[in-house]
Every structure is written in C-alpha cells, then in structure tokens.
Write an enzyme that holds these catalytic residues in place. Sequence first.
Site: not given
Ligand SMILES: *Cc1c(COP(=O)(O)O)cnc(C)c1O
Length: 407
Positions: A193, A221, A253
């Site tokens: 990320s 992602h 995302k």
């Molecule tokens: C954003 C993210 C999460 C968390 O997800 P949310 O739905 O925002 O709680 C978990 N793992 C990765 C790799 C992320 O980028």
Amino acid sequence: MTATAGSRALAQRRIDLIERLAQAAQARAHVGLGRRLRVRQAGLGTRIVFDGRELLNFASNDYLGLAAHPAVIAALIEGARRDGVGAGAAHLLGGHRAIHEQLDEALAAWTGRARALSFSSGWLANLGALTALLEPGDLCLQDQLNHACLLDGARLAGATLKRYRHGDLDRLARLLDAEPERPALIASDGVFSMDGDRAPLVEIANLATARGASLMVDDAHGIGVLGPRGAGSVAAAGLGTTQVPVLMATFGKALGTSGAFVAGSAALIDGLTNFARSFVYSTALAPPLAHATLAAIRVAQVEAWRREQLARLTRHFRRGAQARGLALAGDADGPIQPLIVGAADAALTLARALADAGFYVPAIRPPTVRPGSARLRVTLSALHRESEVEALLDALARHWPQVTDAN
Ligand SMILES: *Cc1c(COP(=O)(O)O)cnc(C)c1O
C-alpha cells in the site's frame, strides 16, 4: 490510615492513562511527526476543497472513480429504501439479507473461488480470518511491509509472528525450514500500500506449497485494478484456491464503497462463519453498501476503459517522472506511485509546496513508513486527465530540488 485513604494514596501513584497518551502525542508532535485531522470541505472525484482552496486530488484510493459513479450511488439509495440503512443485527441474528448473499456470490464468481464472506471493513476481515485460522503458537510469516491489520491479526491470534525483509523469499524459506512441523500461514499484501509494488505471488505460492504452509493474500489494492475483468493480483498471477486458499480484499479502494471480503473454499467460509469473531459479533455490513458494492463490481468488470486509462496514466507518470529526474520507486507498476524524499520534514515541505500549486499529495511519514523513507504517495485515478498528471509532474519538478538539496 483508613482503607479509602490508603487506596486514594495508591491511586495517586498510578500513572494516568490519558495523560500518558497525551504526552506520547506531544512527543510525536515535538519531532514534527504529529497527526491531526483536516476537514475536506467539499469535492468529489479528482477535485477536493481544503482550507477554502480547490486542489487536484492525487491521494485517493478510488482508483477507478467509482465512489461517485451514478450507478453506484443509485444502487445505494435504492438499497436503503428497500433494506434500510443499517442491517439492524449481526449476520447470524437476522441481519443477513438477500443482497449480502448476492454480493458474496458475485465476489466468489469474480475471484474464481467457491464462496466468499463479506465483512464491514478490511481491518475486521483480516482480524477475523487470522484469529479464526491461527492458534496460539502457530507460525505466521509476513512481509515487513504488510498492512498494519495483518500484523495485528496475527498478534491477536497469539501466533508467533515472524516478519521477513520486503520480498526476501530466501529468508521466508529459511524461516519455514527452521520449523517444519509447526502449522504455518504466510500472509502478504498483493500490492503493497505504501510502496505500490506487487508481491511475487507465484514464487511465494510455490514456496508455500513445497513446505506445506497456507497462503493468505490481502488484495486491497489489486482488486478491480489488476487481472482479467479486474479480478485482482491473485487472478493476474493465475493462482487458484489450491495455491492461495485465503484471498481477502476490500471495497474501500477501487470499488469506491466500504467493507471487505474473504474468499476461498466452502470449508474456509463455513469456518469463518463460526469462528471469525469480527463477523459473528459485529453488525452486518450496511445493506445499502452491499447494494452499492455489487453495482460497483458490475461497473469494474465491464468498463475495462477505466483500467486501461489508469494504466496509460501510470505509464505517463512514470515516464514523465523519469525524464524529470524524480526519485521513482523502481517496481511500482500500478496506481500507487511513491516518490521517496527521505526526511519527514522535507516530505512535508514538498507536500505544502504542491498544495500551494493546487495539488493534494500527502506526505507519508514514520511510523507509517520506515524512518528515513518519508515520501509523497501519489495515487492516480481513471478520472485524471493526462494534462493534469502532466501539470503535477511539472509542479514536482519545480519543487523537488529545493527539498532534495536541503536533505
Ligand atoms: C486499506 C487496507 C486495509 C484495511 O481496509 P479497510 O476496509 O480500510 O479497513 C487492509 N489491508 C490493506 C492492504 C489495505 O490497504
């Protein structure tokens, strides 16, 4: 001394937790690493308003531009009318609706898994899956750059968490070989990320198979962005349920909504339905979000132009950054394009200069990233125009020398 007076005296010796927390926050602010909320006053898509200024947003994870897509918004509103705003109960106690079932089926079909199960957030999905799968003393091997909630999930499960240097598969193999008997789970981000590169999933899967370890991929992602019909980095690597038995991804995302899911075999999903505490004891995903997410999946699957535009803009950004001598991350080939600055204050200075020039590109500082690797995290969206990316590159080139010379 009376018992009350005695306990009062004891209480006065005890550290006040709020005060300790406040001191920690002050210490962080003192070294220039404090965080505070800023209100985004308005704006959808690529334009947002901060402090009365309209900025071009290069910080969103809404990679495909679905958060404000008319079909997604319409599904959300219609879904609220039909099913109410909140689920009203946990899944197992009457909160589970037909739309949850449809969403889970669509997710399973999309990712080529037998079944899927939705959670209210990625944090909850990872905590639930890891604590259900791992027992105290099990081995959990994780890339050093994995998302915080994967680390926390392994810790909460009481597993022995061992982190290997980013992408260091020799180290991963040695860690597994050192304890051939212990049940082991390898967990990795599919796309990292803060660095934007992909995990070598095929190699990790081979390594896991050869050593009898299970593999879990967090594709927050990658889903929507990579692979055939946007099925994600696991699909892009051609890995099925046998190689990646636990596939997790989020809705927040590229799908532009909120929530997450885990996909895999029927045995996995039945197990999570029983033992993932963040599923069992949490209010079911808000039905309108389930409706909106299903609509977003349909758009992501069929509107391939969004992925193509994103890929075009990414190539354009990377070529342009290279030509201007900016510190591009070598193997970030997706919409996350970090520019490593180094010192945290230099990254902040650069972020402020860009804001003055009309661009929102936040500085990412320790402890989110390692000390000395503060960066600007540029993220691209299918809704950006090439001219806007070009303008950002020019602004970066203008301000880059100031901070890198002073570094
Ligand atoms: C954003 C993210 C999460 C968390 O997800 P949310 O739905 O925002 O709680 C978990 N793992 C990765 C790799 C992320 O980028």
